[in-house]
Design an enzyme around this catalytic site. Sequence first.
Site, PDB file in Angstrom:
ATOM      1  N   SER A 226      15.646   7.945  -3.440  1.00 20.96           N
ATOM      2  CA  SER A 226      16.570   6.997  -4.068  1.00 20.96           C
ATOM      3  C   SER A 226      16.168   6.746  -5.531  1.00 20.96           C
ATOM      4  O   SER A 226      15.009   6.952  -5.914  1.00 20.96           O
ATOM      5  CB  SER A 226      16.569   5.688  -3.290  1.00 20.96           C
ATOM      6  OG  SER A 226      15.276   5.151  -3.270  1.00 20.96           O
ATOM      7  N   CYS A 281      23.157  13.508  -0.767  1.00 23.49           N
ATOM      8  CA  CYS A 281      23.197  13.126  -2.180  1.00 23.49           C
ATOM      9  C   CYS A 281      24.352  13.817  -2.888  1.00 23.49           C
ATOM     10  O   CYS A 281      24.695  13.474  -4.007  1.00 23.49           O
ATOM     11  CB  CYS A 281      21.895  13.483  -2.859  1.00 23.49           C
ATOM     12  SG  CYS A 281      21.639  15.248  -2.887  1.00 23.49           S
TER      13      CYS A 281
HETATM   14  P1  NAD Z   1      13.700   6.745  -0.359  1.00 23.80           P
HETATM   15  O1  NAD Z   1      13.670   6.635  -1.828  1.00 23.80           O
HETATM   16  O2  NAD Z   1      13.689   5.498   0.452  1.00 23.80           O
HETATM   17  O3  NAD Z   1      12.443   7.599   0.163  1.00 23.80           O
HETATM   18  C1  NAD Z   1      12.125   8.848  -0.401  1.00 23.80           C
HETATM   19  C2  NAD Z   1      10.624   9.076  -0.273  1.00 23.80           C
HETATM   20  O4  NAD Z   1       9.943   8.070  -1.032  1.00 23.80           O
HETATM   21  C3  NAD Z   1      10.112   8.981   1.152  1.00 23.80           C
HETATM   22  O5  NAD Z   1       9.170   9.998   1.378  1.00 23.80           O
HETATM   23  C4  NAD Z   1       9.464   7.600   1.205  1.00 23.80           C
HETATM   24  O6  NAD Z   1       8.376   7.537   2.084  1.00 23.80           O
HETATM   25  C5  NAD Z   1       9.008   7.377  -0.222  1.00 23.80           C
HETATM   26  N1  NAD Z   1       9.036   5.960  -0.603  1.00 23.80           N
HETATM   27  C6  NAD Z   1       9.906   5.016  -0.173  1.00 23.80           C
HETATM   28  N2  NAD Z   1       9.628   3.835  -0.758  1.00 23.80           N
HETATM   29  C7  NAD Z   1       8.572   4.034  -1.574  1.00 23.80           C
HETATM   30  C8  NAD Z   1       7.826   3.178  -2.469  1.00 23.80           C
HETATM   31  N3  NAD Z   1       8.128   1.890  -2.612  1.00 23.80           N
HETATM   32  N4  NAD Z   1       6.813   3.724  -3.172  1.00 23.80           N
HETATM   33  C9  NAD Z   1       6.500   5.026  -3.037  1.00 23.80           C
HETATM   34  N5  NAD Z   1       7.170   5.870  -2.196  1.00 23.80           N
HETATM   35  C10 NAD Z   1       8.198   5.388  -1.483  1.00 23.80           C
HETATM   36  O7  NAD Z   1      14.963   7.655   0.019  1.00 23.80           O
HETATM   37  P2  NAD Z   1      15.571   7.955   1.457  1.00 23.80           P
HETATM   38  O8  NAD Z   1      16.269   6.749   1.979  1.00 23.80           O
HETATM   39  O9  NAD Z   1      14.565   8.631   2.312  1.00 23.80           O
HETATM   40  O10 NAD Z   1      16.652   9.072   1.060  1.00 23.80           O
HETATM   41  C11 NAD Z   1      17.943   8.784   0.615  1.00 23.80           C
HETATM   42  C12 NAD Z   1      18.029   8.792  -0.898  1.00 23.80           C
HETATM   43  O11 NAD Z   1      17.622  10.054  -1.405  1.00 23.80           O
HETATM   44  C13 NAD Z   1      19.453   8.594  -1.414  1.00 23.80           C
HETATM   45  O12 NAD Z   1      19.416   7.749  -2.509  1.00 23.80           O
HETATM   46  C14 NAD Z   1      19.880   9.994  -1.808  1.00 23.80           C
HETATM   47  O13 NAD Z   1      20.898  10.052  -2.781  1.00 23.80           O
HETATM   48  C15 NAD Z   1      18.606  10.536  -2.324  1.00 23.80           C
HETATM   49  N6  NAD Z   1      18.625  11.992  -2.334  1.00 23.80           N
HETATM   50  C16 NAD Z   1      18.770  12.604  -3.541  1.00 23.80           C
HETATM   51  C17 NAD Z   1      18.829  13.977  -3.593  1.00 23.80           C
HETATM   52  C18 NAD Z   1      18.986  14.665  -4.910  1.00 23.80           C
HETATM   53  O14 NAD Z   1      18.856  15.870  -4.950  1.00 23.80           O
HETATM   54  N7  NAD Z   1      19.260  13.980  -6.002  1.00 23.80           N
HETATM   55  C19 NAD Z   1      18.739  14.737  -2.424  1.00 23.80           C
HETATM   56  C20 NAD Z   1      18.588  14.081  -1.215  1.00 23.80           C
HETATM   57  C21 NAD Z   1      18.527  12.697  -1.187  1.00 23.80           C
END
Ligand code: NAD
Length: 496
Positions: A226, A281
């Site tokens: 995200s 995404c």
């Molecule tokens: P997220 O940001 O919650 O988590 C992603 C990763 O970050 C996970 O491995 C998680 O453990 C880690 N994380 C979460 N909170 C954290 C923190 N406070 N500090 C450090 N690390 C942390 O995302 P999600 O809910 O797993 O996935 C969905 C999101 O990913 C959506 O926003 C989507 O658009 C995005 N996404 C983007 C793409 C792209 O190519 N741009 C592709 C797939 C998903």
Amino acid sequence: MNQLGHFINGEAVSGSNSRNSAIYNPATGEQTAQLSLASVSEVENAIQIASDALPAWAATPPVRRARVLMKFLQLLNDNVDELALLISQEHGKVLDDAKGEVTRGIEVVEFACGIPHLLKGEYSEDVGTRVDSWSVRQPVGVCAGISPFNFPVMVPLWMFPIAIACGNTFIMKPSEKDPTSTLRLAELFAEAGLPNGVFNVVNGDKEAVDTLLTHPRVSAISFVGSTPIARYVQKTGIEYGKRVQALGGAKNHAIVMPDADIDSAVNALMGAAYGSAGERCMAISVVVTIGDVADPLIAALKEKLKDLRVLPGTNPEADMGPLVTQQHLDTVRSFVDSGVKEGADLVVDGRQIDHPDHGDGYFMGGCLFDNVTPDMRIYQKEIFGPVLAVVRVDNYEQALELINSHEYGNGTAIFTQEGHAAREFATRVQAGMVGINVPIPVPMAFHSFGGWKGSLFGDHHMHGMEGLRFFTKLKTVTSRWQANKSQSQFSMPTMK
Ligand code: NAD
């Protein structure tokens, strides 16, 4: 209860930390496993192991590295069905879609198998008298990948095959919501003959991520997730001297021009908005309609939504599975509530749906909003669920302005039969990936994937030549061999 740990130094290891998180099957609501969340010292141990494995792997000729990747490719192809099932059981997406995810990941491994060719450098003879110059790309070092829940196989495969083909060693930190398929990738890579320690998986949360971001032996961080976390990862990684690529969230708009073929546009939008329950995404979450096109488009979408089969992802009849967690289901439903409060017209309400096969799973149906305006929360925020918003505008310029002024710029699409409009859109739109009559324009592995604006922090997109550049350092050598001794020279050398 299945207890999941990590994959370090060529083998599965159980976690020693007391902190755990629960993993659920979203189609049933049952807890299926408990995941050990790595402590700082467990992540430090993985970094040490990857660091120890680095010199030998970096010195392995690219052609030998490629042979290991070719074997890995074979094993992935042999295990597509198993990987797809593992994805569906923890993520919820339908099996066909999960197989598609595995295939798109496999294509990156196919690309990485060409590494001896891809790493060929540049050579200039006689840049000066008896002076030659050449450029090579060398490994960056220990690299780390942090991935989101929605593509537990494809997104890790965007990262580590190219990094490892380039001679780096790697630590993957998958999403704590669905790590099993990522752990399986590590087993398959080891079975392919990858030396121990070159690829490691640590499971964990912020504690694990922060250790990777701040540790001096980690040289590069590849993140997908995200936007708030992407921004944090980039800022912190850079502060600690690493190169970072951090892909964030999205709000992808599709423009439907008055001359578009409505049937094709509707079919494309159904898959792009509701496939994988909108948890992509590259999902289309906003349709911008021009002029009179809205009424027939909405009528057709409404009809199609009646036939959307929302079932457990492992049911071959399913078009759309559940959302990933109860918490995410609650969030998406509350977005729909807020859209209604803000005054958008909820043409199809999928907040509560009933089916005997739903049990305690996290199911909701597709939702369709009409008359959404840019000041609404449902327009501004990424919902990441099966919710499609229609924004009506009068002309193409207004539609383009909407896309270009939105916070995100991941993917976008235009539906039209006019080449001039399509070409002009591709040139002027502020987004990283553009579809012309293609709703989800995900680039193939030999091109690169990435967004603009709030959808990507860093300078490099994923995979393709961008991936290669991210995971290598450029070195240029200038050499002189001459028979006579040279003289001291105090001015800038130039060619006269
Ligand atoms: P997220 O940001 O919650 O988590 C992603 C990763 O970050 C996970 O491995 C998680 O453990 C880690 N994380 C979460 N909170 C954290 C923190 N406070 N500090 C450090 N690390 C942390 O995302 P999600 O809910 O797993 O996935 C969905 C999101 O990913 C959506 O926003 C989507 O658009 C995005 N996404 C983007 C793409 C792209 O190519 N741009 C592709 C797939 C998903």
